[in-house]
Motif scaffolding. Structure first.
Motif, mmCIF file in Angstrom:
data_model
loop_
_atom_site.group_PDB
_atom_site.id
_atom_site.type_symbol
_atom_site.label_atom_id
_atom_site.label_comp_id
_atom_site.label_asym_id
_atom_site.label_seq_id
_atom_site.Cartn_x
_atom_site.Cartn_y
_atom_site.Cartn_z
ATOM 1 N N VAL A 12 6.520 11.084 -14.156
ATOM 2 C CA VAL A 12 7.555 10.131 -13.745
ATOM 3 C C VAL A 12 6.937 8.989 -12.936
ATOM 4 C CG1 VAL A 12 9.575 9.807 -12.265
ATOM 5 C CG2 VAL A 12 9.428 11.811 -13.751
ATOM 6 N N VAL A 13 6.100 9.376 -11.959
ATOM 7 C CA VAL A 13 5.492 8.367 -11.102
ATOM 8 C C VAL A 13 4.585 7.450 -11.926
ATOM 9 C CG1 VAL A 13 3.750 8.069 -9.288
ATOM 10 C CG2 VAL A 13 5.686 9.607 -8.922
ATOM 11 N N GLN B 178 9.593 2.516 -3.281
ATOM 12 C CA GLN B 178 9.521 1.320 -2.433
ATOM 13 C C GLN B 178 8.748 0.210 -3.141
ATOM 14 O OE1 GLN B 178 8.415 1.922 1.669
ATOM 15 N NE2 GLN B 178 9.340 3.939 1.747
ATOM 16 N N MET B 179 7.671 0.604 -3.782
ATOM 17 C CA MET B 179 6.888 -0.375 -4.524
ATOM 18 C C MET B 179 7.738 -1.007 -5.615
ATOM 19 S SD MET B 179 3.464 0.399 -6.692
ATOM 20 C CE MET B 179 3.397 -0.083 -8.392
ATOM 21 N N ALA B 180 8.530 -0.169 -6.299
ATOM 22 C CA ALA B 180 9.362 -0.683 -7.389
ATOM 23 C C ALA B 180 10.374 -1.696 -6.867
ATOM 24 C CB ALA B 180 10.075 0.469 -8.082
ATOM 25 N N VAL B 181 10.851 -1.481 -5.647
ATOM 26 C CA VAL B 181 11.840 -2.399 -5.082
ATOM 27 C C VAL B 181 11.167 -3.682 -4.577
ATOM 28 C CG1 VAL B 181 13.497 -2.717 -3.212
ATOM 29 C CG2 VAL B 181 13.467 -0.575 -4.502
ATOM 30 N N GLU C 179 7.269 6.479 -2.024
ATOM 31 C CA GLU C 179 6.345 5.351 -1.890
ATOM 32 C C GLU C 179 6.419 4.457 -3.130
ATOM 33 O OE1 GLU C 179 5.645 5.716 1.564
ATOM 34 O OE2 GLU C 179 3.728 4.832 1.003
ATOM 35 N N ILE C 180 6.395 5.098 -4.292
ATOM 36 C CA ILE C 180 6.417 4.311 -5.527
ATOM 37 C C ILE C 180 7.783 3.657 -5.739
ATOM 38 C CG2 ILE C 180 6.037 4.346 -8.037
ATOM 39 C CD1 ILE C 180 3.536 4.709 -6.229
ATOM 40 N N MET D 36 0.839 -1.188 0.000
ATOM 41 C CA MET D 36 0.000 0.000 0.000
ATOM 42 C C MET D 36 0.875 1.238 0.000
ATOM 43 S SD MET D 36 -2.867 1.237 2.730
ATOM 44 C CE MET D 36 -2.207 2.529 3.730
ATOM 45 N N ALA D 37 0.636 2.142 -0.942
ATOM 46 C CA ALA D 37 1.300 3.446 -0.911
ATOM 47 C C ALA D 37 0.414 4.345 -0.068
ATOM 48 C CB ALA D 37 1.449 3.991 -2.317
ATOM 49 N N PHE D 38 0.985 4.899 0.995
ATOM 50 C CA PHE D 38 0.195 5.646 1.971
ATOM 51 C C PHE D 38 -0.210 7.025 1.448
ATOM 52 C CE2 PHE D 38 0.713 3.464 6.229
ATOM 53 C CZ PHE D 38 1.233 2.291 5.708
ATOM 54 N N GLN D 39 -1.433 7.415 1.796
ATOM 55 C CA GLN D 39 -1.855 8.777 1.479
ATOM 56 C C GLN D 39 -0.973 9.760 2.242
ATOM 57 O OE1 GLN D 39 -6.012 9.624 2.233
ATOM 58 N NE2 GLN D 39 -5.852 11.719 1.477
ATOM 59 N N TYR D 40 -0.663 9.401 3.498
ATOM 60 C CA TYR D 40 0.230 10.222 4.309
ATOM 61 C C TYR D 40 1.403 9.366 4.775
ATOM 62 C CZ TYR D 40 -4.052 12.986 4.408
ATOM 63 O OH TYR D 40 -5.172 13.688 4.028
ATOM 64 N N PRO D 41 2.467 9.287 3.990
ATOM 65 C CA PRO D 41 3.604 8.440 4.372
ATOM 66 C C PRO D 41 4.171 8.874 5.726
ATOM 67 C CG PRO D 41 3.784 9.105 2.080
ATOM 68 C CD PRO D 41 2.666 9.913 2.681
#
Ligand SMILES: Nc1ncnc2c1ncn2[C@@H]1O[C@H](COP(=O)(O)OP(=O)(O)OP(=O)(O)O)[C@@H](O)[C@H]1O
Ligand SMILES: [Mg+2]
Lengths: 482, 249
Positions: B183-184, B158-161, B155-156, B82-87
Motif C-alpha cells: 500500500v505504502v 502526510q507526504m501525499a497531502v 508519514e506517507i 522528510m518521512a521520519f525513521q522514528y515519527p
C-alpha cells in the motif's frame, strides 16, 4: 507575637491616635488601614450596621494573623499601610479621550487577541457615549434574567437590595478568619459580583459573557458570591483575555460559591493581569481565595481557570463536598513566563458519602517562570465511597524555568478510591523539528504543542471563551523561545 | 534539483558524514542503503534542516538555493519533505489539525488561499483512500499510540497531502507488514511525477521491487562507497555489505 504583626498594630494605633477624621464627601482616604478607614468604607457604601461590624471583626482578626509564606513564591515585603483602601471609581472623563491616547503596546495586544474595535475602547478606559452597543445588549439580558427570578448584580447593589441573602451566605464558605488575605478582603472589600439562581432555574445565558467588558474595572479587593438554589444551574465567566493593567499591585479577592441540592455551578476564569516586564518589575500580586461549597446532595461545582497573567499568583479554588453524591472539579492551565511565579492548585474536601472529585492541572513554564502545583485531597471519616482522580502535568519550555508539584493526600476512610498521576515534560527539540519539517514556523510549532498539552482543560471552557483562551496562550508565549 | 558537494558534518565534535557527493534530478528515485550507524539518517536530517548537526564543510544546493541557509520550515515550504525513521508523538494535537496547520503554512508561504476545515477534509479524502488510512487515525493525536506500521503509513499520508517536490523517506518500509508495504509503495509511486524526486533510505531490497530506483548508493562510515542501479541492491541482498566494502577498498 511576631514583629510584623506588631508593626501593623502599631501603625493602626498610631492612625487612631492622630484622630483620623472621616470625611464622607471626599472620594479617597489616605493610605493605610484602621478601624476608621473601614467604618468610612462601610458608611460610604451605605451599608447596614451588621456588615460594618462584620468588617471590623474581620479586621481585628486580621491584625492577629501573619502573612503566609509557605507558598513557593518570592517577593519583597508588602507594606499594608502604603495601600489606599478606598477610592471612588474614577469618572470616565479622567480616561483617555480616544484610542490614539492609549499605550500603543496595549493596542497591539488587543489586535493580536482579535478584540473587536468597539470593545477595545471600553477596555482601554476610553470615555464612550452612553449609546453603546453592549450597554443596550446588557439591559436586554438583565431583563431576561429578572423574568426568571435570577439576581445578577454588583455586590454593593446586593447589599442594598437583597441584604437577607447576603447576610445568610457571606462568609459561610470562606470564613473571615480563613486566611490572612481572606481576612483582609473581608475587612476592606469594595465591590464585586453577586448572583442568585432560584430553585429549579437553568440560567439561560453564561453570566457575564455580555458584562465582563463592563466589569473590567473591578478594583483591588473584589468580593463575589454566587448561590445556586435547589435544582438550579449556572455558568459564570470571570475575567477577560485582554491584558489588564492596574496601578494597584496587590489584589486579594474572595469568591464564594454555594450549591444546594441538585444544583450545578460552573465557574470559568481567564486571568490576564499585567505580569510585569522581563526583569520582573511591576506586575500584579494576585492572592485569591476561591471556594465552593457543595452543600446539597447531588450538587456539582466545577472550576476552570486559565491563568496567564500576574507577577505572582497564589490561588487554590477549592470544593467542600458536603452533600452526598456531590461532585467537585478543577481544571487549570497556569502559565508562567518572564519572571512570573504561580503557586496554584486546589483543595477537595470530601465530607459526604459517594462524593467525587476530579483535578486536571496543566502547568506551563517558560523563560524564567516558576510554576507550582499545590493540591490537597482530604477524605474524611464519613465520606464512604469517595473518589478522587488527580492529574498534574507540567510542560517546560527552555532551560531556566521550573515546575514543582506539591500533592497532599489525607484519607481517613478506607473505602475511598484515590488516583494520582503526574508528569513533567519538556517541549522536545524533536517535537519542534517534526512540526517545523512539515512547514510550521517555530512559534506555530510551540503553539501547537502547548495547545495539545492543554486540550483537556480547553474542552471544559465555554466554546467562545476557549477560543479566546487559546489565542491568549499564544500571545503570552510569544518570544519565549528562540 | 538537489546537489550535495563534499558534505562533512557531525555532532558534538564527532564527524558522521565524511564527504558526501550526491546529485538528484527531477523525476528520479534514489535509494540509499548502508549498515547501521553509517550516517543515512544524519544525511536525511541535514537535508531537512535539523539544527543539532553541524556542517563543517561542503555545500547543499536545492533549486539553485543554498539549502543550508534556510530554516526547516522554509525548506518544507520550498517542497522538501522528510518521512521520519522514528515519527514523533505530539500529545493532544489531532492528526488532522496538525496536518491542516502544516498545509496552510505551506500554502501561505506560496501565496495560496488557506483551506478551512471543511475544504481540508474534502481535500484529504482521496489521499486517505490512497493510503488505506482509517478515518479514526485522523482524529487521534499525532502518532500517539499509533502502532509502528501506522506511524509509517501516517508519514506517507502526510507526504501525499503536502505533495513535496523532494521527499526523503527514512526507512519508511521498516515495521510494515507485507500488505502495508504494498500500500505504502503504491502510494509513493502514485505521487511520482516528472517534476519531483524521491530519496528512499532502506535496508531491504524488498521495497525497491515496488519503488524501482534509478540509482542505488551504498553509504558506509559517512561516505558513499558505491553507486549503481537496481542490480546493486540485489547484490547487496545476496552478498552483504562486507563484500561491497571489500570491493570498494
Ligand atoms: N544526536 C546524536 N548524538 C550523538 N551521536 C549521534 C546522534 N545522532 C546520530 N549519532 C551517531 O551518528 C552515527 C550515524 O547515525 P545515523 O542515525 O545517521 O545512522 P543510520 O545510518 O541512519 O543508522 P540506522 O540504519 O541504524 O538507522 C551513529 O554512530 C550515531 O550514533
Ligand atoms: Mg537511520
Amino acid at each position: 507575637m511576631n514583629s510584623e504583626t506588631e508593626m501593623l498594630r502599631e501603625y493602626a494605633e498610631r492612625d487612631y491616635q492622630f484622630g483620623f477624621v472621616t470625611d464622607v464627601e471626599t472620594d479617597t482616604v489616605p493610605a493605610g488601614l484602621s478601624e476608621d478607614v473601614i467604618r468610612f468604607i462601610s458608611k460610604r457604601k451605605h451599608e447596614p450596621k451588621w456588615l460594618t461590624t462584620w468588617r471590623l471583626e474581620a479586621y481585628r482578626h486580621w491584625l492577629t494573623m501573619e502573612e503566609p509564606h509557605w507558598a513557593n513564591i518570592e517577593y519583597d515585603p508588602i507594606n499594608y499601610q502604603d495601600i489606599v483602601y478606598y477610592s471612588a471609581p474614577k469618572s470616565s472623563a479622567d480616561g483617555p479621550k480616544s484610542l490614539d491616547d492609549v499605550d500603543p503596546e496595549l493596542i497591539a495586544t488587543y489586535e493580536k487577541l482579535g478584540i473587536p474595535l468597539h470593545e477595545r475602547e471600553k477596555l482601554a478606559g476610553v470615555a464612550v457615549d452612553a449609546v453603546f452597543d453592549s450597554v443596550s445588549v446588557a439591559t436586554t439580558f438583565k431583563d431576561q434574567l429578572a423574568a426568571q427570578g435570577i439576581i445578577f448584580c454588583s455586590f454593593s447593589e446586593a447589599v442594598q437590595e437583597h441584604p437577607e441573602l447576603v447576610r445568610k451566605y457571606l462568609g459561610s464558605v470562606v470564613p473571615r478568619s480563613d486566611n490572612f488575605f481572606a481576612a483582609l478582603n473581608s475587612a476592606v472589600f469594595t465591590d464585586g459580583s453577586f448572583a442568585y439562581i432560584p430553585k429549579g432555574v437553568q440560567c439561560p445565558l453564561e453570566l457575564s459573557t455580555y458584562f465582563r467588558i463592563n466589569a473590567a474595572k473591578t478594583g483591588q479587593f473584589e468580593r463575589t458570591l454566587i448561590i445556586a438554589d435547589e435544582g438550579s444551574c449556572v455558568s459564570y465567566l470571570e475575567g477577560c483575555t485582554a491584558p489588564m493593567r492596574d496601578e494597584n499591585q496587590l489584589h486579594a479577592a474572595v469568591v464564594e460559591l454555594v450549591a444546594l441540592n441538585d444544583a450545578n455551578i460552573k465557574y470559568s476564569t481567564v486571568q490576564n493581569w499585567y505580569p510585569g516586564n522581563e526583569d520582573g518589575v511591576g506586575g500584579i500580586f494576585n492572592f485569591v481565595t476561591k471556594r465552593g461549597a457543595c452543600r446539597g446532595s447531588n450538587s456539582r461545582i466545577s472550576w476552570t481557570q486559565v491563568e496567564t497573567g500576574s507577577a505572582i499568583t497564589w490561588k487554590y479554588p477549592s470544593c467542600i463536598l458536603q452533600g452526598d453524591n456531590s461532585v467537585g472539579e478543577f481544571y487549570s492551565i497556569a502559565l508562567s513566563a518572564k519572571r512570573q511565579q504561580a503557586d496554584t492548585g486546589t483543595k477537595m474536601v470530601h465530607i459526604g458519602r459517594n462524593t467525587r472529585s476530579t483535578i486536571i492541572s496543566k502547568g506551563i513554564s517558560a523563560q524564567w517562570g516558576q510554576n507550582s502545583y499545590r493540591g490537597q485531597v482530604k477524605i474524611l471519616k464519613k465520606a464512604e465511597g469517595a473518589r478522587n482522580y488527580s492529574q498534574c502535568d507540567s510542560l517546560l519550555i527552555g532551560e531556566q524555568c521550573g515546575a514543582h508539584t506539591f500533592p497532599c493526600l489525607d484519607v481517613q476512610n478506607s473505602s475511598a478510591h484515590v488516583e494520582h498521576e503526574a508528569s513533567t515534560s519538556k517541549i522536545g527539540e524533536d517535537q519542534l523539528f517534526y512540526c517545523q519539517q512539515r512547514g510550521n514556523s517555530l512559534e506555530d510549532s510551540i503553539n501547537l504543542i502547548v495547545n495539545g498539552f492543554c486540550k483537556e482543560v480547553f474542552r471544559e471552557l465555554p466554546m467562545e471563551f476557549a477560543v479566546e483562551a487559546q489565542k491568549l496562550l499564544e500571545v503570552s508565549l510569544e518570544g519565549s523561545v528562540g | 534539483m538537489l546537489e550535495i558537494r563534499n558534505l562533512k558534518a557531525g555532532i558534538d565534535g564527532k564527524t558522521i558524514l565524511k564527504g558526501i557527493d550526491l546529485t538528484v534530478n527531477a523525476g528520479e528515485v534514489h535509494a540509499i542503503m548502508g549498515p547501521n550507524g553509517s550516517g543515512k539518517s544524519t544525511l536525511a536530517q541535514i537535508i531537512a534542516g535539523r539544527e543539532q548537526f553541524e556542517v563543517s564543510s561542503g555545500s547543499v544546493k536545492y533549486d539553485e538555493k543554498d539549502l543550508l541557509e534556510l530554516a526547516p520550515e522554509e525548506r518544507a515550504c520550498a517542497g522538501i519533505f522528510m518521512a521520519f525513521q522514528y515519527p514523533v508523538e505530539i500529545p493532544g494535537v489531532s492528526n488532522s489539525y496538525f496536518l491542516r496547520s502544516a498545509l496552510n503554512s505551506q500554502r501561505r508561504a506560496r501565496g495560496e488561499q488557506e483551506l478551512d476545515a471543511f475544504e481540508f477534509l474534502t481535500f484529504i479524502q482521496e489521499r486517505m483512500a490512497l493510503l488505506n488510512l482509517h478515518e479514526e487515525l485522523l482524529n487521534r493525536p499525532v502518532n500517539e499510540g499509533f502502532s509502528g506500521g501506522e506511524k509509517k503509513r501516517n508519514e506517507i499520508f502526510q507526504m501525499a497531502v503536502l505533495e513535496p517536490q523532494l521527499a526523503v523517506l527514512d526507512e519508511t518500509d521498516s515495521g510494515l507488514d507485507i500488505d502495508a508495504l504494498r500500500v505504502v509503495a503504491s502510494g509513493i509511486n502514485s505521487l511520482r511525477r516528472e517534476d519531483n524526486a524521491t530519496i528512499v533510505v532502506t535496508h531491504y531490497q524488498r521495497l525497491l521491487n515496488y519503488v524501482v530506483p534509478d540509482f542505488v548508493h551504498v553509504l558506509v562510515d559517512g561516505r558513499i562507497v558505491r553507486s549503481g542501479d537496481q542490480q546493486l541492491a540485489l547484490d547487496l541482498e545476496e552478498h552483504g555489505y562486507d563484500h561491497i566494502i571489500a570491493q570498494a577498498a
